[in-house]
Design a protein around this motif. Structure first.
Motif, PDB file in Angstrom:
ATOM      1  N   GLU A 127       0.840  -1.186   0.000  1.00  0.00           N
ATOM      2  CA  GLU A 127       0.000   0.000   0.000  1.00  0.00           C
ATOM      3  C   GLU A 127       0.878   1.241   0.000  1.00  0.00           C
ATOM      4  O   GLU A 127       2.059   1.204   0.354  1.00  0.00           O
ATOM      5  CB  GLU A 127      -0.916  -0.004   1.220  1.00  0.00           C
ATOM      6  CG  GLU A 127      -1.860  -1.190   1.295  1.00  0.00           C
ATOM      7  CD  GLU A 127      -2.937  -1.146   0.221  1.00  0.00           C
ATOM      8  OE1 GLU A 127      -3.181  -0.040  -0.318  1.00  0.00           O
ATOM      9  OE2 GLU A 127      -3.515  -2.210  -0.081  1.00  0.00           O
ATOM     10  N   GLU A 128       0.299   2.361  -0.373  1.00  0.00           N
ATOM     11  CA  GLU A 128       1.068   3.605  -0.497  1.00  0.00           C
ATOM     12  C   GLU A 128       1.749   3.988   0.804  1.00  0.00           C
ATOM     13  O   GLU A 128       2.917   4.415   0.808  1.00  0.00           O
ATOM     14  CB  GLU A 128       0.140   4.735  -0.963  1.00  0.00           C
ATOM     15  CG  GLU A 128       0.865   6.014  -1.356  1.00  0.00           C
ATOM     16  CD  GLU A 128       1.730   5.856  -2.592  1.00  0.00           C
ATOM     17  OE1 GLU A 128       2.767   6.553  -2.670  1.00  0.00           O
ATOM     18  OE2 GLU A 128       1.379   5.033  -3.463  1.00  0.00           O
ATOM     19  N   ASP A 129       1.058   3.811   1.932  1.00  0.00           N
ATOM     20  CA  ASP A 129       1.640   4.210   3.217  1.00  0.00           C
ATOM     21  C   ASP A 129       2.616   3.167   3.774  1.00  0.00           C
ATOM     22  O   ASP A 129       3.219   3.361   4.827  1.00  0.00           O
ATOM     23  CB  ASP A 129       0.536   4.474   4.241  1.00  0.00           C
ATOM     24  CG  ASP A 129      -0.342   3.241   4.484  1.00  0.00           C
ATOM     25  OD1 ASP A 129      -0.240   2.269   3.691  1.00  0.00           O
ATOM     26  OD2 ASP A 129      -1.115   3.245   5.451  1.00  0.00           O
ATOM     27  N   GLN A 130       2.793   2.039   3.070  1.00  0.00           N
ATOM     28  CA  GLN A 130       3.719   1.003   3.510  1.00  0.00           C
ATOM     29  C   GLN A 130       5.063   1.037   2.771  1.00  0.00           C
ATOM     30  O   GLN A 130       5.985   0.298   3.111  1.00  0.00           O
ATOM     31  CB  GLN A 130       3.083  -0.385   3.312  1.00  0.00           C
ATOM     32  CG  GLN A 130       1.846  -0.632   4.152  1.00  0.00           C
ATOM     33  CD  GLN A 130       1.213  -1.976   3.841  1.00  0.00           C
ATOM     34  OE1 GLN A 130       1.117  -2.388   2.685  1.00  0.00           O
ATOM     35  NE2 GLN A 130       0.793  -2.678   4.890  1.00  0.00           N
ATOM     36  N   ASP A 143       8.388  -0.655  -3.247  1.00  0.00           N
ATOM     37  CA  ASP A 143       6.924  -0.760  -3.268  1.00  0.00           C
ATOM     38  C   ASP A 143       6.447  -2.208  -3.301  1.00  0.00           C
ATOM     39  O   ASP A 143       5.258  -2.467  -3.494  1.00  0.00           O
ATOM     40  CB  ASP A 143       6.349   0.024  -4.449  1.00  0.00           C
ATOM     41  CG  ASP A 143       6.866  -0.465  -5.789  1.00  0.00           C
ATOM     42  OD1 ASP A 143       7.768  -1.337  -5.809  1.00  0.00           O
ATOM     43  OD2 ASP A 143       6.375   0.022  -6.832  1.00  0.00           O
TER      44      ASP A 143
END
Length: 436
Positions: A127-130, A143
């Motif tokens: 996910e983007e926040d990970q 990513d």
């Protein structure tokens, strides 16, 4: 590169520990594909481990370890096309033990190992926040991620008699990337000596190899991984006979390797990219090797000191009907290999010459990108080749002077397609002994 090794010893226990570091940058021509001849690689690795071993009739050996690797691969140097960043961590602990009784030597142990990767290419999408920033890079983030843990237990017993030895063992293995079930991999090794000169031996072993993260996920203009890959499973059978006296040592052995779900990178047609795939593959063959100590036969004054001759043969069978245009690994194998060595003196015992001859015939093909009239490459079979090397050595009690001439006939040959091996090359040097 830097490396440190420390030791502590006492009457009850020995302890070893190590730390290592390497930082390398190098050209990686043909690393993933010969189609791109300006590939580039940067790697940085850290290793550390500590191991202890108790003393006495019951020996315990615990070990802790951790390895970290940073990798930056560029399909075209200084270009973002096909560029990848990876960071892998492998850490674990194992505990081994062994003891000896009148019934033989028994060993058992267990290991827990974790393998994890952060990558711009390998793994499951985050996910983007990970996302995690790539160390040392501006505006680049990992990513993708994957992780798996392997747990294994083993038990082995060795029986050592005057004319007979036997080793029985089994490993129970579980990997979280599969179905969390334990699979068992047994092995048996037997040998029998009817006299001091003869030995017969036979073995059977089962093994498993997990696909790498590259096999599962890698994607580039020339390669495509397969998330559905299954682990390799093999059964290896060996049968052999050995004869030895003070003059000659000779051995003949046959083998059969039964492969299930073997992993390879293959192309299905001339326009295809490489895909990682599973298939059944059996290998069978034999090898023989003979060493003659002519000094023991004819005496110290013998001009010839030693003769060695060896030959190996492999026959391979793939058990499916899917047409394959090109295999990168498994179907490229040495069908024939013959080696011979002759060591003799020249004028004096201090001056010796060692001649080494090798002939080999490799099955399989490679895509030759060297023809400018066919920039897309031509499928080419590996030619057989023969090589002759010579080493001259002058030996004194405190020093040795040597000179080596490799590939005396200046043959052009390939062990791997599109990577020409060195022609004639020469080196010389001196080895000295110092006593402090």
């Amino acid at each position: 590169k830097a490396y440190y090794h420390g030791v502590y010893t006492s009457d009850d226990i020995d302890v070893n520990w190590q730390f290592g570091f390497s930082d390398q940058q190098y050209g990686a021509n043909t690393f993933y594909s010969a189609k791109y001849n300006n590939q580039y690689e940067k790697t940085r690795r850290y290793i550390t481990s500590v191991q202890a071993q108790t003393k006495g009739w019951f020996v315990l050996t615990p070990t802790l370890y951790w390895n970290r690797s940073h990798d930056n691969f560029q399909l075209i140097k200084d270009s973002p096309k096909g560029e990848n960043f990876h960071m892998t961590d492998v850490y674990g602990a194992n505990l081994n033990a062994h003891f000896t009784t009148v019934l033989g030597k028994t060993a058992f142990g267990a290991e827990v190992r974790n393998e994890g990767i952060l990558s711009t290419n390998l793994g499951k999408l985050l996910e983007e926040d990970q996302k995690v920033k790539v160390p040392g890079e501006k505006d680049k983030y990992f990513d993708k991620k994957d992780n798996r843990t392997n747990v294994s237990y083993y038990l082995e017993h060795n029986i050592l008699l005057q004319n007979f030895t036997a080793s029985f063992g089994v490993m129970a293995n579980m990997n979280t990337a599969l179905d969390h079930k334990y699979r068992f991999y047994p092995g048996i090794d037997l040998s029998y000596r009817p006299s001091i000169h003869w030995k017969a031996f036979v073995s059977w072993n089962k093994a498993l190899r997990m696909p790498t993260f590259t096999d599962l996920y890698y994607k580039s203009p020339t390669q495509e991984g397969n998330i559905g890959l299954k682990p390799e499973e093999t059964q290896a059978y060996t049968l052999g006979l050995q004869y030895q006296n003070n003059v000659i040592k000779t051995e003949l052995s046959g083998f059969y390797h039964k492969g299930k779900q073997m992993i390879d990178w293959v192309m299905y047609d001339a326009e295809d990219v490489y895909h990682s795939a599973n298939f059944k593959l059996d290998n069978r063959g034999f090898e023989t090797n003979t060493v003659i100590n002519t000094e023991a036969w004819l005496g110290k004054s013998s001009w010839i000191k030693q003769i060695q001759v060896g030959y190996s043969y492999i026959s391979q069978k793939r058990k499916d009907n899917t047409p394959i245009y090109k295999s990168n690994y498994a179907l490229n194998y040495l069908k024939h290999k013959f080696v011979a060595n002759l060591r003799h003196k020249l004028f004096t015992e201090k001056l010796t010459l060692n001649w080494a001859f090798r002939w080999q015939d490799r099955m399989g093909d490679y895509i030759d990108f060297g023809n400018t009239n066919h920039p897309e490459g031509i499928l080419t079979s590996y030619p057989s080749f023969a090589l002759l090397d010579l080493k001259v050595q002058w030996t004194e009690s405190k020093y040795t002077i040597f000179a080596e001439a490799n590939n005396l006939l200046d043959r052009t040959y390939f062990d791997l397609g599109n990577i020409p091996q060195p022609g004639f090359w020469f080196k010389t040097g001196i080895k000295c002994k110092f006593y402090l």
